[in-house]
Design an enzyme around this catalytic site. Structure first.
Site, short mmCIF file in Angstrom:
data_model
loop_
_atom_site.label_atom_id
_atom_site.label_comp_id
_atom_site.label_asym_id
_atom_site.label_seq_id
_atom_site.Cartn_x
_atom_site.Cartn_y
_atom_site.Cartn_z
N GLY B 90 0.87 -1.18 0.00
CA GLY B 90 0.00 0.00 0.00
C GLY B 90 0.90 1.22 0.00
CB SER B 122 4.46 -3.88 -1.95
OG SER B 122 4.40 -2.68 -2.65
CB ALA B 123 4.22 -0.51 1.66
CG HIS B 159 5.99 -2.94 -6.88
ND1 HIS B 159 5.15 -3.93 -7.32
CD2 HIS B 159 5.54 -2.59 -5.64
CE1 HIS B 159 4.23 -4.16 -6.38
NE2 HIS B 159 4.45 -3.37 -5.36
CD GLU B 194 5.51 -5.98 -10.29
OE1 GLU B 194 5.13 -6.57 -11.32
OE2 GLU B 194 4.99 -4.94 -9.88
#
Lengths: 235, 235
Positions: B90, B122-123, B159, B194
């Site tokens: 997020g 991710s985050a 990413h 990814e």
């Protein structure tokens, strides 16, 4: 009265630095002999000197001299006495940090309100919004605040990029990121595509260039605005 | 001893949420009956509840229950008593702000050092680096600091996206942004594509997944690292 050109980008894919804007800038800066350049955003980390040289070359084509703000012992005085001001692109976190470091943020707001003609491109446009919170840049430095010049009563997203339907990349699209911004902030955000700019004259804000802009408002569907749109009442 | 999976993304383009990682996670969380989920990053602004449901569905496939940290009156206690912890993707600015707000940042560092198995995507991976300064996210909220967990002695760019040679877009590439970071910061930055993840066991850090990762160091050319690379001595 305010007199700004707020451009998405300095350079189009098939053009030289600032070329597409020069006819507009020749009018915008018609009374300017020497332009004060703010190179603080340092794209790709280039030096203030190298960045200022590049800008000088472009403005030489319309017979305007350029002086970098880093050349002045007193940058505040340089802003106050400027005939015209240009803030170039690069990293917005760095730009905002430097403006605060030299106590130039509120001074720049006051100066631009008095009518000193201003050009911003990319990061230099981002800072004309109310906050820098819709920048695309990496937080390479921690600024004392995200508040910026507030020359327009909304936020900007320069280099606005439409989602690529063919991409397999799963990182957030620009639109998703702006949606996340609107979970916590009610300011409108204007996505300015490359080649678009805002022409601000007093309280009048007009979208210029060939392309549409994309307007994002909290709890509303995004809206495409044709070139020539009047954004003066947007807030 | 540390025990982390640090993944670039939760989801591959052709897959369901977390699917490509589930075989790995079944081993990683083999002693975990109930996983504590940190939903603070709220991708696209979804609620803590909706995000936790989505994660529950994925972990049900490997028979692990999920409880969102927002369901606890005392989130610090929930972290300390967790059998396993997952922080989802997020917005990194939001995630970091919330972790500081609930005084969980240093507690999480301590807890993970003791060996509680952790998954980040991710985050949630970004925060395992020394700072969040190589995030791709928008600064939608002003965090009290950019310092993060420091579970690995470098920074991450999840990413990671290679430059698109066919693009006419003039915004900075990911590589340019990282180069700007290195003007002011000496930490190495690992661009995780990814489908790649880091497997951290104690002081051992191994690159996993099918792809290479791209390593950026200050004043050096970027380097491609093959899967299986040992990053333990990187700093």
């Amino acid at each position: 009265m305010k007199n700004l050109i707020i451009a998405s980008t300095s350079t189009l894919h098939d053009g030289e630095y600032l070329d597409y804007l020069l006819p507009e800038l020749a009018v915008h800066f018609k009374d300017v002999k020497t332009l004060i350049f703010i190179p603080y955003a340092r794209p790709s980390g280039i030096s203030h000197e190298a960045y200022t040289s590049k800008v000088s070359e472009a403005f030489a084509k319309i017979h305007i001299k350029v002086k970098g703000i880093h050349e002045f012992e007193n940058p505040a005085e340089a802003i106050q006495n400027a005939e015209g001001i240009f803030t170039g692109g690069g990293n917005t976190f760095l730009l905002v940090s430097q403006l605060y470091r030299y106590n130039l943020m509120s001074l720049l707001t006051e100066t631009l309100k008095k009518g000193t003609p201003y050009l911003g491109t990319s990061a230099g446009s981002n800072i004309t919004g109310l906050t820098m919170q819709t920048t695309n840049d990496m937080p390479i430095i921690y600024p004392p605040s995200f508040q910026t010049l507030g020359m327009v009563p909304f936020n900007l997203n320069p280099h606005y990029l439409d989602p690529d339907a063919n991409s397999k990349h799963m990182g957030e699209t620009r639109e998703t990121r702006i949606k996340e911004f609107h979970q916590f902030n009610s300011l409108p955000v204007l996505g300015l595509r490359e080649g678009s700019w805002l022409d601000v004259k007093g309280e009048k804000i007009i979208l210029k260039g060939d392309l549409q802009a994309r307007l994002f408002r909290q709890n509303q569907n995004p809206e495409e605005l044709p070139t020539g749109s009047d954004l003066s009442s947007l807030k």
